[in-house]
Design a protein around this motif. Structure first.
Motif, short mmCIF file in Angstrom:
data_model
loop_
_atom_site.label_atom_id
_atom_site.label_comp_id
_atom_site.label_asym_id
_atom_site.label_seq_id
_atom_site.Cartn_x
_atom_site.Cartn_y
_atom_site.Cartn_z
N VAL A 182 89.81 -19.37 55.56
CA VAL A 182 88.41 -19.30 55.99
C VAL A 182 87.54 -19.24 54.74
N ALA A 183 86.54 -20.13 54.67
CA ALA A 183 85.63 -20.16 53.52
C ALA A 183 84.22 -19.81 53.98
N ALA A 184 83.46 -19.21 53.04
CA ALA A 184 82.09 -18.81 53.36
C ALA A 184 81.21 -18.92 52.13
N THR A 185 79.94 -19.18 52.39
CA THR A 185 78.91 -19.09 51.36
C THR A 185 78.23 -17.74 51.54
N GLU A 186 77.16 -17.53 50.83
CA GLU A 186 76.42 -16.27 51.00
C GLU A 186 75.72 -16.21 52.34
N ARG A 187 75.59 -17.36 53.05
CA ARG A 187 74.87 -17.41 54.33
C ARG A 187 75.78 -17.29 55.55
N GLY A 188 77.08 -17.52 55.40
CA GLY A 188 77.99 -17.44 56.53
C GLY A 188 79.23 -18.28 56.31
N ILE A 189 80.11 -18.30 57.30
CA ILE A 189 81.33 -19.10 57.15
C ILE A 189 80.96 -20.58 57.18
#
Length: 175
Positions: free
Chosen positions: A21-28
């Motif tokens: 599972v990958a995510a940025t600072e805003r969400g997955i």
């Protein structure tokens, strides 16, 4: 060139094998079935295509933690909807299709034609299939619940074995 985007990722164990599972600072932002170099390469290709500049970081964040927790609950039969924030990258049409996929009830299936009608483009069945194929958040955006008009299980990024497992699992939970 825009600001460098950090893409954090975490690997979890599941009944269908490892899930990254990958995510940025805003969400997955992306889910991959599997782990290791092949998945890392897939995640890199995705990020290179959609982000100006990125850095992959193997580290848990609030969003990856929530996603893993919610997937664990899903596989335990205790969660039918996901609430973790999503950071989606795609065309307006793809996002419209992905939002519609989230409306397919747990344990049910819809045909590609049904999705095309629901998004207001009844003749865009192939385009819906393309958007479904590019869904970056498998399971969270339940593209596994979309089938062929004749009831056949067509295409799935994780393979038909995983699609079959997910559909059978959901049907078993709802009884």
């Amino acid at each position: 060139m825009g600001k460098q985007q950090d893409v954090f990722y975490e690997v979890m164990s599941s009944p269908i094998g490892p899930i990254t599972v990958a995510a940025t600072e805003r969400g997955i932002c992306h889910v991959c079935f599997g782990s290791g170099p092949t998945v890392f390469e897939e995640l890199g290709k995705w990020a290179k295509k959609l982000l100006d500049s990125y850095r992959l970081i193997g580290q848990q964040t609030e969003w990856t933690r929530q996603a893993v927790e919610q997937l664990d609950q899903y596989f335990d039969g205790k969660r039918t909807e996901f609430t973790v924030p999503m950071d989606l990258y795609g065309t307006d049409f793809q996002k419209k299709v992905w939002r519609q996929l989230q409306n397919i009830p747990y344990g049910q299936v819809h045909a590609y034609k049904d999705v095309a009608v629901a998004v207001g483009s009844p003749k865009a069945v192939r385009a819906v299939g393309g958007a479904n194929n590019r869904n970056p958040l498998s399971i969270f955006i339940p593209c596994h619940r979309v089938i062929g008009a004749n009831g056949s299980l067509v295409g799935y990024g994780g393979g038909l074995e995983i699609k079959t497992y997910l559909l059978d699992f959901e049907k078993q939970i709802v009884g």
